[in-house]
Design an enzyme around this catalytic site. Structure first.
Site, PDB file in Angstrom:
ATOM      1  N   GLU A  89      -5.280 -10.370  10.946  1.00  0.00           N
ATOM      2  CA  GLU A  89      -5.506 -11.567  10.142  1.00  0.00           C
ATOM      3  C   GLU A  89      -4.435 -12.614  10.424  1.00  0.00           C
ATOM      4  O   GLU A  89      -3.357 -12.306  10.946  1.00  0.00           O
ATOM      5  CB  GLU A  89      -5.499 -11.222   8.653  1.00  0.00           C
ATOM      6  CG  GLU A  89      -4.163 -10.661   8.178  1.00  0.00           C
ATOM      7  CD  GLU A  89      -4.044 -10.657   6.665  1.00  0.00           C
ATOM      8  OE1 GLU A  89      -4.120 -11.748   6.086  1.00  0.00           O
ATOM      9  OE2 GLU A  89      -3.844  -9.580   6.091  1.00  0.00           O
ATOM     10  N   LYS A  94      -2.455  -4.419  -3.091  1.00  0.00           N
ATOM     11  CA  LYS A  94      -1.174  -4.907  -3.592  1.00  0.00           C
ATOM     12  C   LYS A  94      -0.959  -4.408  -5.020  1.00  0.00           C
ATOM     13  O   LYS A  94      -1.850  -4.479  -5.872  1.00  0.00           O
ATOM     14  CB  LYS A  94      -1.138  -6.430  -3.526  1.00  0.00           C
ATOM     15  CG  LYS A  94      -1.216  -6.951  -2.097  1.00  0.00           C
ATOM     16  CD  LYS A  94      -1.242  -8.464  -2.056  1.00  0.00           C
ATOM     17  CE  LYS A  94      -1.290  -8.969  -0.625  1.00  0.00           C
ATOM     18  NZ  LYS A  94      -2.578  -8.662   0.059  1.00  0.00           N
TER      19      LYS A  94
END
Length: 312
Positions: A26, A160
């Site tokens: 990414e 996360k």
């Protein structure tokens, strides 16, 4: 008229043509996830980690409206250093192309573009997921629904830890996204080795992940993603006490300052970087380098499995 087709860097185009292993990367981590000038240096290290493990890196992003699979160094430098780079999810890709934007692809967009380009393995840091207070805000990352309909293996360190990890796992189950731990039956929490949740499945080697991918292809029943959750060793994680204290303070700051929506994740990540005096950034870098290495080894094994299967 602008060419709106996906463009390929020469190295990636050659590798795909020759059937060699490729790993998607990414660009959001470059433009939005890491501070300058570390972001460009780390992006180059990530690509090198993929090469060192035997695969070709394909960093995905948009430059002046051109969607590129396999950014060259000049394009990578542009996304790492110029202001105003847009954060692109899947829904934004066509609009950004039509308006000539510079853009960095999220996990969702990178997954979708990689799959469209014929790339089956993607390395990132951590997935997006269900945000805390989602019952009131309905705030959930597009990563989840994209993975439900995209046949790609995503190597990550879980989601996360600033998110609602339990709710995210429930949504992944509901959406039919396969989740396996890499040499673990516990789901990692990005900065933390263990987020506190069990997993039904684990795999022990890149070759075993490759077998999962080949089985999915041959069965032709499940067309969603495979999350390969790769935890940090406990001696490389962020100190759990420091993590919990920093997260609690950050959540309190969110409430005081009224930060919501897309701004939540970058706000909390910046708070972690500041409050831990850079320790969280060092952990973040370790995560993505480890995941890039594992993803490359999976891509190499998957290429070998396909070759053996074709010859059988």
């Amino acid at each position: 008229m602008t060419n709106f087709h996906i463009s390929f860097g020469p190295e990636v185009a050659d590798a795909l043509h020759d059937g060699r292993p490729v790993v998607a990367l990414e660009s959001t981590i470059v433009s939005h996830g890491l501070p300058r000038p570390d972001n460009l240096l780390v992006a180059r290290r990530i690509e090198q980690a993929v090469r060192d493990a035997g695969a070709v890196p394909a960093t995905i992003g948009m430059v002046a409206g051109e969607l590129i699979v396999g950014l060259d160094d000049a394009q990578l430098t542009r996304l790492a250093t110029v202001d105003g780079v847009s954060k692109l999810s899947v829904r934004d890709l066509a609009v950004a192309a039509a308006t000539g934007a510079d853009g960095a692809t999220t996990v969702a967009a990178t997954s979708a573009v990689a799959a469209a380009a014929g790339i089956g393995v993607f390395a990132t840091g951590g997935l997006g997921g269900v945000h805390r207070e989602a019952a009131q805000t309905f705030d959930e990352s597009a990563d989840l629904i994209t993975l439900a309909r995209t046949p790609i293996a995503v190597v990550c360190a879980g989601v996360k830890s600033i998110l609602d990890v339990g709710a995210t796992l429930e949504r992944l189950e509901t959406l039919g996204v396969s989740v396996v731990g890499y040499r673990t039956r516990r789901f990692p929490g990005f900065y933390l080795t263990d987020a506190g949740f069990d997993l039904d499945w684990s795999v022990e080697s890149p070759e075993q992940v490759a077998d999962v991918l080949l089985a999915r292809e041959r069965q032709d029943v499940h067309h969603g993603g495979l999350v390969v959750a790769n935890p940090l060793p406990t001696d490389e994680q962020l100190d759990p006490a420091l993590h919990d204290r920093t997260l609690a303070d950050g959540l309190a700051m969110l409430a005081r300052e009224g930060v919501t929506g897309k701004a939540v994740t970058p706000f909390l990540l910046a708070h972690f970087h500041s409050a831990t005096e850079g320790a969280s950034l060092a952990v973040n870098v370790r995560i993505i380098l480890r995941n890039a290495d594992l993803a490359a080894r999976i891509a190499v094994a998957a290429t070998a499995r396909r070759t053996d299967d074709s010859a059988a």
